[in-house]
Motif scaffolding. Structure first.
Motif: not given
Length: 236
Positions: A86-91, A186-191
């Protein structure tokens, strides 16, 4: 009555009324026709096993940040089999004329907005002694009663005894404490995980008429695995 004071008061009233009227008349983003509506409000789209719901309610707090940034509340649910970034650059918000508006990290938000305040001593009241139901205080009392909803439309000064009472304005530097508290990190979102918070985009003028909320889904290692888009339009 001092003529100079009357002139100053009238000027402040005109400025206050104009600012609030502009805020009241400003169009807001709503899901466009064709958008898939979410069960509990907002619009939704999915890609690569990831579901995103976007919402555009009034931003919480006593400062009208919409004049400086375009805030959108986002809920991300990872229904896939792998962690995602999850990164701001992705939105981003994309207008039909090709203009893109980026989601901003807090340190990139460097602007100020005017906040209306009542004249006189300013002591926030968190436990008012009066009773209320379905009531919104005037905008210049928003900071005085932080626990109450406030009216975001035009609210002009009224005759009061010998003349008019006016409204004082204070410049508030962004990001506000409410923006910091509510921002989507921002970070990692697990399943099986979900994340909900606010993204602050570069300000989109309503003259753009419509924009698409676009997101690119990346794996934990940064590979692009999917794209999704949610159409929005400005309505008054």
């Amino acid at each position: 009555m001092n003529a100079q004071y009357l002139t100053r008061t009238t000027t402040v009233l005109l400025l206050a009324g104009s600012a609030l009227a502009l805020s009241a008349c400003a169009d807001q983003l709503h899901p466009a026709p064709g958008a898939t509506l979410a069960p509990h409000g907002g619009a939704t789209s999915s890609a690569a096993g990831v579901n995103i719901v976007t919402m555009t309610p009034d931003f919480p707090g006593i400062v009208d940040i919409e004049s400086a940034v375009t805030p959108i509340k986002v809920k991300i649910t990872n229904n896939g089999a792998q962690p995602i970034r999850v990164r701001y650059a992705d939105f981003k918000l994309d207008a039909t004329d090709g203009t893109s508006y980026a989601a901003l990290p807090l340190y990139k938000i460097d602007s100020s907005v005017a906040k209306a305040l009542p004249l006189g001593p300013y002591y926030p009241i968190t436990d008012p002694g009066f009773r209320w139901s379905r009531f919104r205080v005037a905008p210049y009392y928003a900071g005085l009663y932080p626990g109450m909803p406030w009216y975001r439309g035009a609210f002009y000064g009224q005759p009061y005894g010998w003349g008019y009472y006016d409204t004082a304005f204070a410049d508030v530097q962004l990001p506000t404490p409410e923006m910091r508290r509510n921002v989507l990190p921002e970070g990692i979102l697990d399943p099986g995980g979900s994340l909900e918070g606010w993204l602050y985009f570069q300000h989109v003028p309503s003259s753009k008429k419509s924009v698409d909320f676009d997101a690119t889904i990346h794996s934990e290692r940064g590979a692009a695995i999917g794209d999704l888009s949610i159409p929005y339009t400005f309505k008054s």
